[in-house]
Design an enzyme around this catalytic site. Structure first.
Site, short mmCIF file in Angstrom:
data_model
loop_
_atom_site.label_atom_id
_atom_site.label_comp_id
_atom_site.label_asym_id
_atom_site.label_seq_id
_atom_site.Cartn_x
_atom_site.Cartn_y
_atom_site.Cartn_z
N ASN A 42 0.83 -1.21 0.00
CA ASN A 42 0.00 0.00 0.00
C ASN A 42 0.87 1.26 0.00
O ASN A 42 1.88 1.34 0.70
CB ASN A 42 -1.00 0.02 1.16
CG ASN A 42 -0.40 -0.14 2.53
OD1 ASN A 42 0.59 -0.82 2.72
ND2 ASN A 42 -1.00 0.52 3.51
N GLU A 44 0.46 5.36 0.30
CA GLU A 44 -0.48 6.42 0.70
C GLU A 44 -0.03 7.78 0.20
O GLU A 44 1.06 7.95 -0.35
CB GLU A 44 -0.61 6.40 2.23
CG GLU A 44 -1.16 5.07 2.71
CD GLU A 44 -1.42 5.01 4.21
OE1 GLU A 44 -0.93 5.89 4.95
OE2 GLU A 44 -2.12 4.08 4.63
N CYS A 53 -4.20 0.49 -2.39
CA CYS A 53 -4.05 -0.72 -1.58
C CYS A 53 -3.01 -1.69 -2.16
O CYS A 53 -2.75 -1.70 -3.37
CB CYS A 53 -5.38 -1.45 -1.48
SG CYS A 53 -6.62 -0.58 -0.52
N GLU A 55 -3.11 -5.05 -2.56
CA GLU A 55 -3.55 -6.08 -3.50
C GLU A 55 -3.86 -5.51 -4.87
O GLU A 55 -3.62 -6.16 -5.89
CB GLU A 55 -4.72 -6.90 -2.95
CG GLU A 55 -5.92 -6.11 -2.48
CD GLU A 55 -5.80 -5.68 -1.02
OE1 GLU A 55 -4.84 -4.97 -0.69
OE2 GLU A 55 -6.72 -6.00 -0.23
N CYS A 88 -10.47 -4.59 1.40
CA CYS A 88 -11.50 -3.55 1.37
C CYS A 88 -12.45 -3.77 0.20
O CYS A 88 -12.16 -4.53 -0.74
CB CYS A 88 -10.87 -2.16 1.30
SG CYS A 88 -10.28 -1.69 -0.34
N CYS A 91 -11.07 -3.10 -3.37
CA CYS A 91 -10.21 -4.19 -3.88
C CYS A 91 -11.05 -5.38 -4.30
O CYS A 91 -10.75 -6.03 -5.31
CB CYS A 91 -9.18 -4.58 -2.83
SG CYS A 91 -7.88 -3.35 -2.65
N1 THU Z 1 -5.29 -1.32 2.73
C1 THU Z 1 -4.78 -2.23 1.85
O1 THU Z 1 -3.67 -2.06 1.33
N2 THU Z 1 -5.54 -3.30 1.53
C2 THU Z 1 -6.77 -3.54 2.07
O2 THU Z 1 -7.49 -4.41 1.61
C3 THU Z 1 -7.20 -2.78 3.25
C4 THU Z 1 -6.60 -1.42 3.34
C5 THU Z 1 -4.48 -0.15 3.07
C6 THU Z 1 -5.04 1.15 2.55
C7 THU Z 1 -4.43 2.13 3.51
O3 THU Z 1 -3.11 2.46 3.05
C8 THU Z 1 -4.30 1.36 4.80
O4 THU Z 1 -4.39 -0.02 4.45
C9 THU Z 1 -5.35 1.69 5.83
O5 THU Z 1 -6.62 1.60 5.30
#
Ligand code: THU
Length: 132
Positions: A42, A44, A53, A55, A88, A91
């Site tokens: 991930n 940001e 994210c 995945e 999430c 995704c």
């Molecule tokens: N995140 C992911 O990388 N994958 C997910 O399926 C859940 C959330 C990341 C997004 C963000 O950078 C952090 O986790 C918090 O939400």
């Protein structure tokens, strides 16, 4: 490659997470039928909505290298959660279009717990191109 091996690669990808805002690092590793692995983590941004994210980054990384649905075997996703990490909704939607129905999805945490699932289990009754 075993599920444990793929999760280990996802844990390595997680080391590269750029997540200064949530401090929630996630790693992903996508396995092809040819035993190639594409990593994602991930990433940001101060404009939070631009974050991506792990995945989705792994999936897009694979597609950027010419991989398509029929080439994909599995994906592992890992985070430091009590239970195996739950992807999430965004995704799940992206996986429902780009990841094969028969593909294995390994949800994992840092304690060695691994849950195997599929995209149909994660997103039943999904919205797709047939709905347009
Ligand atoms: N995140 C992911 O990388 N994958 C997910 O399926 C859940 C959330 C990341 C997004 C963000 O950078 C952090 O986790 C918090 O939400």
């Amino acid at each position: 490659m075993t599920a444990e091996d793929l999760v280990y690669q996802a844990i390595e990808a997680r080391e590269m997470s750029y997540s200064p805002y949530s401090k929630f690092a996630v790693g992903a590793a996508l396995l092809t039928k040819n035993d190639e692995v594409y990593l994602g983590t991930n990433i940001e941004n101060a404009a939070f909505g631009l974050s991506m994210c792990a995945e989705r980054n792994a999936l897009y990384n694979a597609y950027c290298h010419g991989i398509s649905q029929e080439d994909i075997e599995a994906i592992a996703i890992v985070a430091d959660t009590e239970l195996p990490v739950s992807p999430c909704g965004s995704c799940r939607q992206v996986l429902s279009e780009l990841f094969p129905k028969s593909g294995k999805i390994y949800l994992a945490n840092m304690h060695g717990d691994i849950k195997e699932t599929t995209i149909d289990e994660l997103l039943p009754y999904s919205f797709d191109s047939d709905d347009l």
